[in-house]
Design a protein around this motif. Structure first.
Motif, PDB file in Angstrom:
ATOM      1  N   THR A  13       0.742   7.242   1.222  1.00 50.31           N
ATOM      2  CA  THR A  13       0.356   5.846   1.424  1.00 50.31           C
ATOM      3  C   THR A  13       0.769   5.404   2.825  1.00 50.31           C
ATOM      4  OG1 THR A  13       0.600   5.331  -0.920  1.00 50.31           O
ATOM      5  CG2 THR A  13       0.657   3.479   0.602  1.00 50.31           C
ATOM      6  N   GLU A  14      -0.158   4.802   3.537  1.00 56.36           N
ATOM      7  CA  GLU A  14       0.101   4.338   4.899  1.00 56.36           C
ATOM      8  C   GLU A  14      -0.062   2.822   4.933  1.00 56.36           C
ATOM      9  OE1 GLU A  14      -1.253   6.718   8.441  1.00 56.36           O
ATOM     10  OE2 GLU A  14      -2.495   4.920   8.709  1.00 56.36           O
ATOM     11  N   VAL A  15       1.018   2.139   5.293  1.00 59.52           N
ATOM     12  CA  VAL A  15       1.029   0.669   5.294  1.00 59.52           C
ATOM     13  C   VAL A  15       1.248   0.156   6.708  1.00 59.52           C
ATOM     14  CG1 VAL A  15       2.264  -1.386   4.496  1.00 59.52           C
ATOM     15  CG2 VAL A  15       1.852   0.501   2.916  1.00 59.52           C
ATOM     16  N   GLN A  16       0.431  -0.807   7.112  1.00 57.02           N
ATOM     17  CA  GLN A  16       0.555  -1.413   8.440  1.00 57.02           C
ATOM     18  C   GLN A  16       1.140  -2.818   8.294  1.00 57.02           C
ATOM     19  OE1 GLN A  16      -2.070  -0.418  11.409  1.00 57.02           O
ATOM     20  NE2 GLN A  16      -0.555  -1.339  12.762  1.00 57.02           N
ATOM     21  N   LEU A  17       2.237  -3.056   9.017  1.00 55.72           N
ATOM     22  CA  LEU A  17       2.886  -4.366   9.024  1.00 55.72           C
ATOM     23  C   LEU A  17       2.676  -4.993  10.394  1.00 55.72           C
ATOM     24  CD1 LEU A  17       4.910  -6.565   7.962  1.00 55.72           C
ATOM     25  CD2 LEU A  17       6.752  -5.092   8.837  1.00 55.72           C
ATOM     26  N   SER A  65       2.947 -15.440  11.800  1.00 58.83           N
ATOM     27  CA  SER A  65       3.610 -14.966  10.587  1.00 58.83           C
ATOM     28  C   SER A  65       3.253 -13.498  10.386  1.00 58.83           C
ATOM     29  CB  SER A  65       3.186 -15.803   9.372  1.00 58.83           C
ATOM     30  OG  SER A  65       1.780 -15.738   9.194  1.00 58.83           O
ATOM     31  N   CYS A  66       3.691 -12.922   9.281  1.00 59.26           N
ATOM     32  CA  CYS A  66       3.454 -11.494   9.028  1.00 59.26           C
ATOM     33  C   CYS A  66       2.252 -11.273   8.120  1.00 59.26           C
ATOM     34  CB  CYS A  66       4.683 -10.871   8.364  1.00 59.26           C
ATOM     35  SG  CYS A  66       6.177 -10.966   9.358  1.00 59.26           S
ATOM     36  N   CYS A  67       1.649 -10.117   8.254  1.00 59.71           N
ATOM     37  CA  CYS A  67       0.633  -9.705   7.287  1.00 59.71           C
ATOM     38  C   CYS A  67       0.716  -8.193   7.116  1.00 59.71           C
ATOM     39  CB  CYS A  67      -0.772 -10.141   7.705  1.00 59.71           C
ATOM     40  SG  CYS A  67      -1.352  -9.442   9.241  1.00 59.71           S
ATOM     41  N   VAL A  68       0.210  -7.717   5.991  1.00 55.15           N
ATOM     42  CA  VAL A  68       0.317  -6.308   5.620  1.00 55.15           C
ATOM     43  C   VAL A  68      -1.044  -5.788   5.181  1.00 55.15           C
ATOM     44  CG1 VAL A  68       1.266  -4.713   3.902  1.00 55.15           C
ATOM     45  CG2 VAL A  68       2.746  -6.424   4.957  1.00 55.15           C
ATOM     46  N   GLU A  69      -1.371  -4.561   5.613  1.00 52.28           N
ATOM     47  CA  GLU A  69      -2.600  -3.905   5.177  1.00 52.28           C
ATOM     48  C   GLU A  69      -2.289  -2.477   4.742  1.00 52.28           C
ATOM     49  OE1 GLU A  69      -5.479  -3.914   8.270  1.00 52.28           O
ATOM     50  OE2 GLU A  69      -5.817  -6.080   8.221  1.00 52.28           O
ATOM     51  N   VAL A  70      -2.921  -2.037   3.674  1.00 53.54           N
ATOM     52  CA  VAL A  70      -2.818  -0.638   3.260  1.00 53.54           C
ATOM     53  C   VAL A  70      -3.940   0.115   3.952  1.00 53.54           C
ATOM     54  CG1 VAL A  70      -2.904   0.991   1.344  1.00 53.54           C
ATOM     55  CG2 VAL A  70      -1.791  -1.224   1.039  1.00 53.54           C
ATOM     56  N   LYS A  71      -3.566   0.976   4.912  1.00 51.54           N
ATOM     57  CA  LYS A  71      -4.559   1.697   5.706  1.00 51.54           C
ATOM     58  C   LYS A  71      -5.090   2.933   4.973  1.00 51.54           C
ATOM     59  CE  LYS A  71      -4.536  -0.773   9.490  1.00 51.54           C
ATOM     60  NZ  LYS A  71      -5.765  -1.455   9.962  1.00 51.54           N
ATOM     61  N   LYS A  72      -4.224   3.569   4.209  1.00 54.24           N
ATOM     62  CA  LYS A  72      -4.611   4.791   3.500  1.00 54.24           C
ATOM     63  C   LYS A  72      -3.780   4.891   2.236  1.00 54.24           C
ATOM     64  CE  LYS A  72      -2.968   8.731   4.854  1.00 54.24           C
ATOM     65  NZ  LYS A  72      -2.674   9.947   5.657  1.00 54.24           N
ATOM     66  N   ASP A  73      -4.409   5.282   1.145  1.00 54.40           N
ATOM     67  CA  ASP A  73      -3.658   5.449  -0.101  1.00 54.40           C
ATOM     68  C   ASP A  73      -4.320   6.499  -0.972  1.00 54.40           C
ATOM     69  OD1 ASP A  73      -1.793   4.981  -2.167  1.00 54.40           O
ATOM     70  OD2 ASP A  73      -3.280   3.763  -3.207  1.00 54.40           O
ATOM     71  N   VAL A  74      -3.610   7.600  -1.182  1.00 55.37           N
ATOM     72  CA  VAL A  74      -4.066   8.627  -2.129  1.00 55.37           C
ATOM     73  C   VAL A  74      -2.927   8.897  -3.112  1.00 55.37           C
ATOM     74  CG1 VAL A  74      -5.776   9.733  -0.652  1.00 55.37           C
ATOM     75  CG2 VAL A  74      -3.393  10.398  -0.445  1.00 55.37           C
ATOM     76  N   THR A  75      -2.240   7.811  -3.487  1.00 58.03           N
ATOM     77  CA  THR A  75      -1.092   7.917  -4.381  1.00 58.03           C
ATOM     78  C   THR A  75      -1.513   8.471  -5.739  1.00 58.03           C
ATOM     79  OG1 THR A  75      -0.202   5.956  -3.316  1.00 58.03           O
ATOM     80  CG2 THR A  75       0.848   6.649  -5.350  1.00 58.03           C
ATOM     81  N   PRO A  76      -0.800   9.460  -6.259  1.00 57.07           N
ATOM     82  CA  PRO A  76      -1.130  10.030  -7.586  1.00 57.07           C
ATOM     83  C   PRO A  76      -1.068   8.981  -8.694  1.00 57.07           C
ATOM     84  CG  PRO A  76       0.395  11.452  -6.398  1.00 57.07           C
ATOM     85  CD  PRO A  76       0.308  10.178  -5.619  1.00 57.07           C
ATOM     86  N   ASP A  77      -0.200   7.969  -8.514  1.00 58.85           N
ATOM     87  CA  ASP A  77      -0.046   6.940  -9.537  1.00 58.85           C
ATOM     88  C   ASP A  77      -1.213   5.957  -9.451  1.00 58.85           C
ATOM     89  OD1 ASP A  77       0.699   5.039 -11.339  1.00 58.85           O
ATOM     90  OD2 ASP A  77       2.607   4.521 -10.393  1.00 58.85           O
ATOM     91  N   ALA A  78      -2.225   6.177 -10.270  1.00 56.78           N
ATOM     92  CA  ALA A  78      -3.422   5.346 -10.224  1.00 56.78           C
ATOM     93  C   ALA A  78      -3.152   3.903 -10.637  1.00 56.78           C
ATOM     94  CB  ALA A  78      -4.492   5.951 -11.140  1.00 56.78           C
ATOM     95  N   SER A  79      -2.060   3.674 -11.359  1.00 55.34           N
ATOM     96  CA  SER A  79      -1.758   2.315 -11.821  1.00 55.34           C
ATOM     97  C   SER A  79      -1.435   1.379 -10.670  1.00 55.34           C
ATOM     98  CB  SER A  79      -0.580   2.345 -12.805  1.00 55.34           C
ATOM     99  OG  SER A  79       0.611   2.761 -12.154  1.00 55.34           O
ATOM    100  N   MET A  80      -1.072   1.941  -9.500  1.00 49.77           N
ATOM    101  CA  MET A  80      -0.750   1.083  -8.360  1.00 49.77           C
ATOM    102  C   MET A  80      -2.003   0.406  -7.812  1.00 49.77           C
ATOM    103  SD  MET A  80       2.171   3.162  -6.243  1.00 49.77           S
ATOM    104  CE  MET A  80       2.289   1.883  -5.007  1.00 49.77           C
ATOM    105  N   ASN A  81      -3.064   1.185  -7.622  1.00 50.05           N
ATOM    106  CA  ASN A  81      -4.345   0.633  -7.184  1.00 50.05           C
ATOM    107  C   ASN A  81      -4.185  -0.302  -5.986  1.00 50.05           C
ATOM    108  OD1 ASN A  81      -7.117   0.190  -7.261  1.00 50.05           O
ATOM    109  ND2 ASN A  81      -6.932  -1.584  -8.633  1.00 50.05           N
ATOM    110  N   ILE A  82      -3.632   0.234  -4.887  1.00 44.64           N
ATOM    111  CA  ILE A  82      -3.364  -0.612  -3.725  1.00 44.64           C
ATOM    112  C   ILE A  82      -4.282  -0.322  -2.551  1.00 44.64           C
ATOM    113  CG2 ILE A  82      -0.945  -0.963  -4.318  1.00 44.64           C
ATOM    114  CD1 ILE A  82      -0.219   1.216  -2.304  1.00 44.64           C
ATOM    115  N   GLN A  83      -5.241   0.588  -2.719  1.00 48.64           N
ATOM    116  CA  GLN A  83      -6.172   0.892  -1.642  1.00 48.64           C
ATOM    117  C   GLN A  83      -6.876  -0.381  -1.170  1.00 48.64           C
ATOM    118  OE1 GLN A  83      -6.833   4.012  -0.186  1.00 48.64           O
ATOM    119  NE2 GLN A  83      -7.908   2.740   1.300  1.00 48.64           N
TER     120      GLN A  83
END
Length: 315
Positions: A13-17, A65-83
């Protein structure tokens, strides 16, 4: 103009702050003094340290202020669903971080930083009270409420017995508290000539340990940015210190004033000397002809004596 840094590698998972940049000319690659900026940087840095994500931090000059974006997500835990997740408010970011299910990064822990009856309806949540009373102090130059909260924090750390808020590792509560506590230290001194009392040794010990953590150091704004932040934000009443010399060079006040924890250093030295003596005496003890080891009764007696002396020194 933007500047981006990357922390942690190998996570799926790649997160941009995005955070507001420094207001000092030529320092746009550094973070500004927006407290939530450092709070979220520390939070996501700890998640990256736990290999739950790769963190990209981008500073922007015009950002408020701050903001966050999920740039990439191939997390095995499908319940997260953060793409594709995009968070534009502090509340959305706080809700977002709970999805990582990291024990150390739980927003509810902030509510546990209080003193008094746990069932009380009006619990004094210390990180929140600290910042509210700090801003009131800057505006009105009345320090009673601020010093009361600082005293409660000192008591909290004395009673807690852990290095940080709830353990010997930094948690989300520390990410909320420490940026604001550092702002108190820097801005209160520079703008109102107020210093955190040296008698609050447990609070200073906490700050000393936090200053050693990468999560804090990598995200810490300069003293000058902190001062500028409150000069622009607060409507001051009464006389205010405004030393131009303080703004002429970039500094980071992350040391502990001399003398505050000298007694603790002396105790650590004595403890080290005693342990060294124990090791030497144990080495010099006569060996049993049959087992070629230290006589158990002698070793246990000496160890018990040393433990008693260490206990006496630290209590």
């Amino acid at each position: 103009m933007e500047e981006t840094q990357t922390f942690g590698h190998g996570a799926t998972t790649e997160v941009q702050l995005y955070v507001p940049s420094s207001k000092i000319k030529g320092e746009v690659q550094r973070m500004g003094a927006y407290p939530f900026g450092q709070q979220w940087f520390m939070t996501f840095y700890l998640l990256a340290k736990n290999k739950l994500l790769t963190l990209l931090v981008t500073t922007e000059e015009e950002l408020k202020s701050c903001c966050v974006e999920v740039k990439k997500d191939v997390t095995p835990d499908a319940s997260m669903n953060i793409q594709g997740t995009c968070c534009e408010t502090n509340e959305e970011i706080e809700n977002f971080i709970t999805q990582f299910k990291c024990p150390d990064i739980q927003p509810k822990t902030v509510d546990d930083m209080y003193l008094g009856d746990p069932k009380g309806k009006k619990r004094d949540i210390l990180p929140l009270s600290l910042y509210k009373n700090f801003n009131h102090f800057l505006a009105n130059n009345t320090s009673a409420a601020l010093e009361s909260t600082l005293g409660k924090l000192d008591t909290f750390f004395k009673e807690n017995g852990t290095k940080f808020a709830f353990s010997d590792n930094m948690t989300y509560a520390d990410c909320v508290l420490m940026p604001r506590l550092h702002h108190v230290r820097v801005a209160a001194k520079e703008l109102r000539d107020y210093e955190i009392p040296k008698s609050m040794k447990h609070l200073w010990r906490y700050m000393r340990d936090a200053y050693k953590e990468e999560a804090f150091n990598l995200s810490c704004p300069s003293d000058q940015d902190i001062i500028i932040h409150y000069q622009e934000k607060v409507q001051f009443g009464g006389k205010v210190n405004r030393r131009k010399s303080m703004l002429e060079q970039t500094t980071f006040c992350t040391g502990i004033p001399e003398g505050i924890l000298d007694e603790e250093k002396e105790m650590d030295q004595k403890a080290g000397d005693i342990c060294q003596t124990l090791a030497q005496v144990t080495e010099d003890m006569p060996l049993s002809k049959q087992q070629h080891s230290v006589v158990p009764s002698q070793k246990e007696s000496l160890t018990t004596n040393v433990e008693h002396r260490l206990h006496t020194m630290t209590h």
